[in-house]
Design an enzyme around this catalytic site. Structure first.
Site, PDB file in Angstrom:
ATOM      1  N   ASP A 104       0.777  -1.248   0.000  1.00 44.22           N
ATOM      2  CA  ASP A 104       0.000   0.000   0.000  1.00 44.22           C
ATOM      3  C   ASP A 104       0.808   1.299   0.000  1.00 44.22           C
ATOM      4  O   ASP A 104       1.754   1.436   0.787  1.00 44.22           O
ATOM      5  CB  ASP A 104      -0.860   0.090   1.271  1.00 44.22           C
ATOM      6  CG  ASP A 104      -1.563  -1.194   1.606  1.00 44.22           C
ATOM      7  OD1 ASP A 104      -1.479  -2.145   0.835  1.00 44.22           O
ATOM      8  OD2 ASP A 104      -2.196  -1.226   2.668  1.00 44.22           O
ATOM      9  N   GLU A 133     -10.391  -2.329   4.095  1.00 45.75           N
ATOM     10  CA  GLU A 133      -9.053  -1.825   4.444  1.00 45.75           C
ATOM     11  C   GLU A 133      -8.869  -0.439   3.832  1.00 45.75           C
ATOM     12  O   GLU A 133      -9.614  -0.027   2.942  1.00 45.75           O
ATOM     13  CB  GLU A 133      -7.974  -2.771   3.899  1.00 45.75           C
ATOM     14  CG  GLU A 133      -8.074  -4.187   4.427  1.00 45.75           C
ATOM     15  CD  GLU A 133      -6.949  -5.109   3.954  1.00 45.75           C
ATOM     16  OE1 GLU A 133      -6.411  -5.833   4.795  1.00 45.75           O
ATOM     17  OE2 GLU A 133      -6.620  -5.106   2.755  1.00 45.75           O
TER      18      GLU A 133
END
Ligand code: FRU
Length: 608
Positions: free
Chosen positions: A158, A327
């Site tokens: 990420d 998420e």
């Protein structure tokens, strides 16, 4: 390390081997710089005596992680999980020794009891670990993207902590500096003045006793609400160990160094999945808002100072897709195209449960009053990108000119650890400027490639032609090394299928089609090159497109291992990785059930 041994050194080495002690002379002294001691049952102790900068650790990716502990003055100063090589070296990772010159540095680890090598000191890692002053990051693997951001070495997932300050875009990211698979989560760091040229900086935040450093965000504390100084960059992130907690760290030197807050953590919960805080200043209520992923919902908290947080509300039950955990949230306001209206967008990354399996980014459009987000279309699921490789999408805080710029990790948890690269894994998408548009009473997110990408354009070639059957363009641009951009405008749409196939001389191809009867656009990577490393990789992805248009506009960004498609200025986006054995340098346009006109086909070679 000098690999050419003198006779004397060789003799010394052999003598030490006989004593079951391996030693490696460095360039300056005969005294062994690395002494490896076998402590039995796989336990090894390495004594490091050097003023060199790095110890290069040999990695073999199929091996299990081994906990490597670095000890100075009887204290553990660093620890990492490393897949230490037992049979062969896939690549090296550097352990930074700077700061410990002249000290007695020890490394402790235990090789697994199941590996086939009996005498542990004959494991390849013990033979091959070496000291060096430099670590070669000039590596150019075949699939290493030319213009997409990727780490110099090691694993990335990420994007984190994206914030703009004093002319610099900061990009932090989930990073493993000790291997090209997920682990040792830290915040890697890079900065850019233009979103396309990136300067790599050292790891910004490394694991500590509260855990590894998971995803999160960063803000500029202009009014010194937290007391770390006006203008401090404050990172808010999850620390992961047996449980997940939220911590903060601050930087008063424009992100070059961070100090972890001494009273961490700042937010805890009894929920198991409690992570990925995105924080922003809500000017109407004059306080900080945090949106956090908790299981399959988002929770909203508020704070006057980034340290004390109050629960406000939860969002998620009965909304959107719930095929996996939620998420990496984001929450921001955007103007709606062609109106004076603004709406709030809640980004919600989901894994698994994406439209084509695995990871994907969904979003909701609605209102936010400083406490609660309300989705205006609870019965709709909206996806931000219709490919398989666009995940953990979040946006920059404080981007100039009211821009809302997003970037995604260009992979999918289904196969991210298996993609056929070695010294690094995996890149980011191109940056995208976000907007909102309305069709049939429904408001959608538009993701257009950021205009800075135009700076990459090198030579270009423009053509126009009619397609009735197949039309081949053998050489899209001279010297095509696999990094290019295509702008396409198609008119006279009198065909059932409007298609184009990017391909190479090995017969590998990416086939894209507008199905004009079904009103859909698709991308097929099933024959795109190496697709066999994971059963979930081969895929055909598709999206509905608006009907009734008299022109189709498509924008493609092709790099050494990806194809990103943007339709109608980003009204749809589709991102897919591909691993061709050589660049796709030809294109076939084809029609089925009629003909069409390629009004403009422009190919730009993109610079490194
Ligand atoms: C999303 C994610 C986050 C987490 C991070 C760990 O890809 O699972 O939820 O913070 O990756 O690396």
């Amino acid at each position: 390390m000098n690999v050419l041994f003198s006779f004397k050194q060789l003799r010394t080495l052999l003598a030490m081997l006989a004593m079951m002690i391996f030693s490696f002379p460095d360039a300056v002294a005969d005294a062994p710089s690395l002494i490896i001691k076998d402590l039995g049952e796989g336990h090894c102790l390495v004594q490091i005596n050097t003023n060199q900068r790095y110890l290069l650790l040999p990695v073999e990716e199929v091996m299990p992680d081994v906990r490597v502990s670095m000890i100075v003055n009887n204290k553990e100063v660093k620890a990492a999980d490393v897949r230490l090589a037992v049979n062969r070296v896939d690549y090296f990772v550097p352990l930074d020794l700077s700061g410990y010159t002249g000290k007695n540095v020890l490394l402790k680890f235990k090789l697994g009891s199941n590996d086939p090598v009996r005498g542990k000191l004959s494991a390849v890692c013990c033979k091959e670990m070496k000291l060096a002053d430099t670590f070669d990051t000039g590596n150019r693997e075949k699939f290493r993207p030319t213009y997409h951001f990727s780490p110099l070495y090691g694993w990335m997932n990420d994007p984190n902590g994206m914030v703009y300050k004093d002319g610099e875009y900061h990009l932090f990211y989930q990073y493993n500096p000790y291997g090209s698979k997920w682990g040792n989560m830290s915040w890697g760091h890079a900065i850019s003045k233009d979103l396309v040229n990136w300067q790599h900086l050292p790891v910004a935040i490394a694991p500590d006793a509260l855990g590894t450093i998971f995803s999160g965000s960063a803000v500029v504390d202009t009014d010194n609400t937290a007391g770390f100084g006006a203008g401090a960059i404050i990172a808010i992130y999850t620390q992961n160990s047996d449980r997940q907690v939220q911590s903060i760290a601050y930087s008063t030197d424009n992100g070059r160094t961070f100090t972890c807050y001494e009273n961490n953590p700042v937010l805890t919960s009894d929920a198991r999945d409690f992570r990925d805080p995105k924080v922003f200043w809500h000017k109407e209520t004059r306080r900080w808002i945090m949106i956090l992923a908790v299981g399959q919902e988002m929770q909203i908290f508020s704070s006057p100072n980034l340290k004390d947080w109050t629960y406000e509300s939860s969002f998620g039950e009965g909304q959107g897709a719930h095929g996996g955990v939620w998420e990496c949230p984001d929450l921001f306001e955007l103007p709606v195209e062609g109106t004076n209206e603004k709406k709030w967008v809640l980004l919600c990354n989901l894994n698994p449960g994406g439209p084509f399996g695995g990871s994907a980014t969904q979003y909701f459009v609605g209102t936010f009053n400083g406490k609660e987000f309300v989705n205006e279309s609870p019965s709709k699921t909206k996806w931000m990108d219709w490919g398989k490789d666009h995940y953990a999408t979040v946006t920059w805080s404080d981007a100039p000119d009211n821009r809302r710029i997003a970037i995604a990790w260009m992979s999918n948890w289904q196969y991210a650890n298996d993609v056929p690269t070695s010294q690094y894994r995996s890149p980011n998408s191109v940056p995208r400027d976000l907007g909102l548009f309305t069709v049939g009473g429904e408001t959608y997110l538009q993701s257009a490639p950021s205009p800075e990408l135009q700076k990459l354009r090198d030579i270009s070639k423009k053509r126009s032609f009619r397609v009735n059957g197949t039309r081949t363009v053998k050489e899209m641009i001279p010297v095509n090394e696999g990094a290019y951009e295509i702008e396409l405008s198609i008119k006279n749409l009198h065909a059932d299928v409007i298609g184009f196939r990017l391909y190479n001389d090995k017969g590998e191809e990416v086939d894209m089609q507008y199905d004009m009867k079904e009103n859909r656009f698709s991308m097929d990577r099933r024959k795109s090159g190496d697709v066999g490393f994971n059963e979930n990789f081969p895929a055909l992805t598709w999206t509905a497109v608006e009907s009734g248009k008299n022109e189709l506009k498509l924008h493609l960004f092709v790099d050494k291992s990806s194809v990103e498609a943007f339709g109608d200025g980003g009204r749809f986006a589709m991102t897919n990785q591909v691993f061709p054995s050589e660049p796709y340098n030809h294109i076939d346009f084809y029609s089925k059930g009629g003909a069409y006109k390629v009004d403009s086909f422009i190919v730009y070679r993109l610079k490194q």
